[in-house]
Write an enzyme that holds these catalytic residues in place. Structure first.
Site, short mmCIF file in Angstrom:
data_model
loop_
_atom_site.label_atom_id
_atom_site.label_comp_id
_atom_site.label_asym_id
_atom_site.label_seq_id
_atom_site.Cartn_x
_atom_site.Cartn_y
_atom_site.Cartn_z
NE ARG A 187 -4.17 -1.80 0.51
CZ ARG A 187 -4.31 -3.10 0.22
NH1 ARG A 187 -3.35 -3.74 -0.41
NH2 ARG A 187 -5.44 -3.73 0.52
CB SER A 264 -8.86 -2.09 4.43
OG SER A 264 -9.09 -3.34 3.86
CD GLU A 359 -5.74 0.62 2.55
OE1 GLU A 359 -6.43 -0.29 3.02
OE2 GLU A 359 -5.73 0.92 1.36
N1 EPU Z 1 -10.47 -11.67 10.13
C1 EPU Z 1 -11.23 -11.89 11.26
N2 EPU Z 1 -12.24 -11.02 11.55
C2 EPU Z 1 -12.52 -9.95 10.77
C3 EPU Z 1 -11.73 -9.71 9.61
C4 EPU Z 1 -10.71 -10.59 9.32
O1 EPU Z 1 -11.00 -12.83 12.00
O2 EPU Z 1 -13.45 -9.22 11.10
C5 EPU Z 1 -9.42 -12.64 9.78
C6 EPU Z 1 -9.88 -13.48 8.58
O3 EPU Z 1 -10.58 -14.61 8.98
C7 EPU Z 1 -8.56 -13.86 7.94
C8 EPU Z 1 -7.68 -12.65 8.21
O4 EPU Z 1 -8.26 -11.96 9.30
O5 EPU Z 1 -7.99 -14.97 8.56
C9 EPU Z 1 -7.53 -11.74 7.01
O6 EPU Z 1 -8.81 -11.30 6.57
P1 EPU Z 1 -9.13 -11.03 5.02
O7 EPU Z 1 -8.67 -12.15 4.18
O8 EPU Z 1 -10.53 -10.59 4.92
O9 EPU Z 1 -8.13 -9.86 4.64
P2 EPU Z 1 -7.69 -8.54 5.39
O10 EPU Z 1 -6.27 -8.69 5.79
O11 EPU Z 1 -8.67 -8.20 6.45
C10 EPU Z 1 -6.75 -7.48 3.18
C11 EPU Z 1 -6.88 -6.18 2.42
C12 EPU Z 1 -8.21 -6.11 1.69
C13 EPU Z 1 -8.29 -7.26 0.74
C14 EPU Z 1 -8.13 -8.58 1.52
C15 EPU Z 1 -8.06 -9.77 0.61
C16 EPU Z 1 -5.55 -4.57 3.65
C17 EPU Z 1 -5.54 -3.34 4.50
N3 EPU Z 1 -6.74 -5.06 3.33
O12 EPU Z 1 -7.77 -7.46 4.19
O13 EPU Z 1 -8.23 -4.89 0.95
O14 EPU Z 1 -9.52 -7.28 0.03
O15 EPU Z 1 -6.89 -8.54 2.26
O16 EPU Z 1 -6.84 -9.79 -0.05
O17 EPU Z 1 -4.47 -5.06 3.29
C18 EPU Z 1 -8.92 -2.61 0.96
O18 EPU Z 1 -7.72 -2.31 0.91
O19 EPU Z 1 -9.82 -1.73 1.00
C19 EPU Z 1 -9.30 -4.02 1.05
C20 EPU Z 1 -10.55 -4.41 1.20
#
Ligand code: EPU
Length: 363
Positions: A187, A264, A359
């Protein structure tokens, strides 16, 4: 070109903040931008789709927006590198010749900064060109993909960006950045750091694959795809990958047209290995990703562990299906969103001794 005074930004920020810009200018071509530059004064803010912004107040300067459109496959020599001496180096003396290599199963596509990102993804998928399908349905525009290094499901914009064309907002001169010069990281890019606010991106050239190498190892993507595969097929086509990503995103992320949000709200922090190992003793279920320089811990998981998922403070809420996303429950002020943000940061710090940071750009 559009040029307005005292212009409402309500339709230009997905958080739904009803703020005004003193001046708002939307240009249609690079030439229009160059003519416009000498007329600009005061503070400048270049926006894309407004999907990663939180306005704290009216903007007392000029908001710029690109309406440069067009998606074009490039033939060699690259027209964007033509003119002048024809020597394939940019002004920094870096060779651009490798950018022109399209022989190895790839194709270069030059896209206007004002093109809606997902329209470009759909264009690529329809033509069987791989590389951006995992980035389906990310809100925003092409210019911002190169500033923000958008990423999802194991792919980042930096993996496919070949060249970024930009215009210096003071001198009006054009500069072409190689991928390395953009200094991409999670990012992050030079456009968010050293050159913040200094350039307007006009075109981005992406390198797409004619024989797509699918990346299906993130989260539950492969499992969702396998359920959707037509009988007898074992390798998903690009369109199926795109559809699976759209399904996953729609199930987890709120639609900004229904509930204001900027995706996010926080970045995922990277902690040292020692810190990670000590946390893992207390939280063996903690998800994590090994990255360069340490271990990335999902901020959404930590916020969820703090009990914030689905909760609210005033009219600012935490999305009930993905705790990384803050939502405007209706008429929230930016102060309410920021108060929620600060409270969450403090709770995460108190529980995990980790600092998380927005972010979203606070303006
Ligand atoms: N998780 C939870 N509870 C929650 C959210 C997440 O337990 O409420 C756990 C999930 O189960 C998983 C882990 O956290 O094990 C990661 O969650 P997820 O795969 O949804 O990804 P994220 O790290 O929360 C990032 C990006 C997203 C992108 C997803 C998928 C960032 C800041 N965010 O989210 O990007 O869609 O990965 O690749 O890196 C964005 O930037 O606006 C965005 C949506």
């Amino acid at each position: 070109m559009k040029d307005f005074s005292n212009y409402s930004l309500l339709n230009h920020n997905t958080f739904g903040m009803d703020v005004k810009a003193k001046r708002y200018v939307e240009y249609d071509t690079e030439e229009e931008l160059k003519v416009l530059i000498p007329t600009l004064s005061g503070e400048l803010l270049h926006i894309g789709g407004g999907s990663n912004l939180l306005f704290k107040a009216d903007f007392e300067g000029t908001v710029l927006h690109s309406a440069i459109h067009g998606i074009e496959k490039q033939t060699l020599p690259l027209p964007s590198l033509q003119g002048g001496s024809g020597i394939p180096t940019n002004e920094q003396g870096n060779s651009l010749s490798s950018v022109g290599e399209t022989g190895k199963g790839s194709v270069l596509v030059r896209v206007g900064a004002g093109v809606v990102w997902d329209d470009f993804v759909a264009w690529a998928v329809e033509r069987g060109l791989g590389g951006v399908e995992n980035l389906s349905l990310i809100p925003g525009e092409v210019g911002a993909s190169a500033v923000q290094n958008i990423g999802a499901y194991g792919v980042e914009a930096k993996d496919v960006i070949a060249l970024v064309e930009a215009v210096d907002l003071k001198a009006g001169e054009k500069r072409i950045f190689t991928n390395a010069e953009c200094q991409y990281a999670y990012r992050q890019s030079i456009f968010k750091n050293e050159l913040k606010g200094k350039y307007a991106i006009t075109y981005v050239t992406y390198r797409l694959q004619k024989n797509p190498q699918l990346k299906l190892d993130y989260g539950n993507l492969r499992a969702v795809l396998e359920q959707n595969l037509p009988h007898g097929e074992n390798r998903p086509a690009l369109g199926l990958v795109r559809q699976a990503i759209i399904d996953i995103r729609n199930a987890k992320l709120p639609d900004p047209k229904v509930q204001g949000n900027a995706g996010s709200f926080f970045m995922n922090p990277v902690v040292s290995r020692e810190k990670f190992l000590s946390l893992q003793k207390d939280y063996p279920q903690m998800p994590f990703y090994e990255v360069e320089g340490g271990v990335k811990i999902p901020a959404g998981w930590m916020i969820d562990q703090c009990g914030w998922k689905g909760k609210s403070l005033g009219r600012a809420g935490v999305h009930d299906k993905q705790a990384l996303v803050l939502v405007n429950l209706g008429g929230a002020t930016s102060d309410e969103i920021i108060r929620l943000c600060d409270t969450i940061c403090k709770d995460v710090h108190d529980k995990f001794d980790i600092d998380i940071h927005p972010e979203v750009n606070l303006i």
